[in-house]
Each structure stands twice: as C-alpha cells, then as structure tokens.
Write an enzyme that holds these catalytic residues in place. Structure first.
Site, PDB file in Angstrom:
ATOM      1  N   HIS A   1       2.356 -11.059  36.344  1.00 15.99           N
ATOM      2  CA  HIS A   1       3.601 -11.224  35.589  1.00 15.99           C
ATOM      3  C   HIS A   1       4.471  -9.977  35.721  1.00 15.99           C
ATOM      4  O   HIS A   1       4.042  -8.930  36.214  1.00 15.99           O
ATOM      5  CB  HIS A   1       3.316 -11.493  34.108  1.00 15.99           C
ATOM      6  CG  HIS A   1       2.659 -10.353  33.389  1.00 15.99           C
ATOM      7  ND1 HIS A   1       1.340 -10.007  33.596  1.00 15.99           N
ATOM      8  CD2 HIS A   1       3.144  -9.470  32.472  1.00 15.99           C
ATOM      9  CE1 HIS A   1       1.033  -8.975  32.836  1.00 15.99           C
ATOM     10  NE2 HIS A   1       2.119  -8.617  32.146  1.00 15.99           N
TER      11      HIS A   1
ATOM     12  N   ARG B   1       1.244   0.737  24.713  1.00 20.08           N
ATOM     13  CA  ARG B   1       2.344   0.496  25.656  1.00 20.08           C
ATOM     14  C   ARG B   1       3.705   0.711  25.004  1.00 20.08           C
ATOM     15  O   ARG B   1       3.973   0.208  23.917  1.00 20.08           O
ATOM     16  CB  ARG B   1       2.284  -0.940  26.199  1.00 20.08           C
ATOM     17  CG  ARG B   1       3.227  -1.177  27.373  1.00 20.08           C
ATOM     18  CD  ARG B   1       3.189  -2.615  27.837  1.00 20.08           C
ATOM     19  NE  ARG B   1       4.172  -3.445  27.144  1.00 20.08           N
ATOM     20  CZ  ARG B   1       4.275  -4.762  27.291  1.00 20.08           C
ATOM     21  NH1 ARG B   1       3.432  -5.411  28.069  1.00 20.08           N
ATOM     22  NH2 ARG B   1       5.202  -5.435  26.634  1.00 20.08           N
TER      23      ARG B   1
END
Length: 279
Positions: free
Chosen positions: A100, A270
């Site tokens: 992705h 993240r």
C-alpha cells in the site's frame, strides 16, 4: 558538522544513513543532506535512534511539513500526530500487512511517513518497499501513453470498512470503521512535485477502480500494474532493530509490513507528513 554517510540498500531504492542523531537539533546543512538523500533514495534508514522522544520524533517530521492526524486509527495519548503501531503476541493480524501507499485515500495524500522502532521481535517483522517510479519506467511507451490521461478512485472504504483488515481491532490498537469513507480521484501517473519524475500512483489497498470504469473493467489492468509494481527488482528490504527510524516517500513508493513473527511483540511509532494533491 559530523559528515553523514549514505549506504544504498539496493540498486533501486533505499539507503542507510549513519552519523546523525535525530534527537538533537538538526542544522539546516544537515537537513539539506537528509532531504537530498530522501529525494535520491526515497527510503532512508537511521540506525540506533534510541533516545528519540515523541516530541523529537514530531519535530523531525515537521522539518518536512505539517503532520497528519489519522482519521480512523486512535493515536498515542497526548500525541494526536503519532500512531502507536503495536502487534501483541496474541494478535494474529498486523497493521500494514499488505502492499500500500499511506493515506492515498485522502484528497491530499501523505508526503511521507517516519517510523520509529520501539520494540522489535528477535526475528521477522521486516518492511518491504517498492519503487513506483522504477515500475513506471518499465512500462511500454504505449501503456505509458494510455495511462497518462487516466485517473483512479481511491478510498479507505475497503480497508477500513466492515470486512477490512485495517479496521480490525488489535489488543493495543483501536480503529474506527469507515463504511461511508469518501472517494477521491487521483492521476494514475503521478509527477513528483519536487523531482519531476513520473511514477505509478495506484495501490492494492486503496485504489478501487479507474475513473469512468467499473470495478470489473478495471480489475485486469489494475492487477497487471500491481503485479509489475511489486516485482523484486524494484524493491528493498529493511530489517529492523529497536531504536531504528525509517522514513519513506509515499508519493513514489509502496510498502509492506511482514507478519512473520507469531507470538512475538512489535511496537512502532509513526508520524506522517501531510502532502499535496497529486498531479
């Protein structure tokens, strides 16, 4: 300034950076070196960033732009810009376990993502990356011409819908279902806003169909592009150690977090940098 050293990870993309401590304040000269390496290699790995705090992580991300707050995944308490990506030993499904591009389901998709390894399993849990500009270069002139005027529909609806993998709750991660997620139209061939290079901009997780085509009509050509885009010669592999930071350019890469460490814990943080509308 300590000279940084850049060691390529593969013949296509990726580089390991040594000689930098991201927890300190980066000079403009050091940032310029990082930025140039980022444009050239698309994936950068900074080893041994053990003392990097969440605030320092965000400060590094902000050198590239404003930070994203994920619309569907619960953030780290007190830090809405940070995702805690955790797979507990009893979890069977990981987060990001398929090819992705982060956030292509937004009207203005992400520029890049910066992932900090807090705890890694003793083996497994590597991340694969694929160069979408190299994949574009491999297309025939005829297919390049055909795709150049086409756009595709991207949405979080499949991944974050009722049957989506990304919407599944893990023991230490919570996600919101997005059955009515909006759809956005992006060019199939994206021109990088900083380098001017062209690359494919479709991905298996969030690209639903070509604009003006049905899903059935789109499937054969999308599958051909997906198969091409993940061919081994366009990839590199990052083997994580606790403390490592890896950043990647979502405008021209795919990635895949491998789920090959059953019964082990993996904890990452993240930060995602906001981008612009693809052109």
């Amino acid at each position: 300034m300590t000279a940084i050293q850049i060691t390529p990870l593969s013949g296509t993309l990726g580089a390991e950076i040594t000689g930098l401590d991201l927890s300190g304040e980066l000079s403009n000269a050091a940032f310029d070196q990082i930025h140039s390496a980022f444009m050239a290699h698309k994936v950068l790995v900074f080893r041994g960033q053990h003392t990097l705090t969440p605030d320092q992580h965000k400060a590094f991300g902000r050198r590239f732009g404003t930070l994203n707050v994920h619309p569907y995944v619960e953030a780290m308490p007190g830090h809405p810009e940070i995702l805690e990506i955790i797979k507990e030993p009893e979890d069977t499904v990981n987060f990001g376990g398929g090819w992705h591009t982060d956030m292509s389901f937004l009207e203005e998709p992400a520029l890049g993502s910066i992932l900090h390894a807090i705890e890694t399993p003793p083996y497994g849990g590597d991340t694969l990356f694929a160069d979408q500009q190299a994949a574009y270069d491999a297309l025939s002139d005829g297919l390049k011409k055909t795709l150049s005027g086409m756009t595709a529909i991207h949405s979080a609806g499949k991944e974050y819908g009722a049957k989506g993998i990304s919407a599944k709750d893990r023991k230490s991660m919570q996600a919101t279902r997005a059955d009515d997620a909006p759809e956005y139209e992006h060019p199939v061939i994206r021109t990088h806003p900083e380098t001017g290079r062209k690359g494919l901009y479709v991905n298996p997780a969030f690209t639903l169909r070509f604009a003006g085509w049905t899903r059935a009509e789109s499937k054969p050509l999308l599958n051909y592009l997906f198969d091409l885009s993940r061919q081994e010669q366009f990839t590199c592999r990052v083997r994580w150690q606790a403390g490592d930071v890896t950043m990647w350019d979502n405008r021209c890469t795919w990635h895949f977090a491998l789920n090959d460490y059953a019964g082990q814990r993996r904890h990452m943080r993240r930060v995602t940098v906001n981008g612009d509308r693809p052109r």
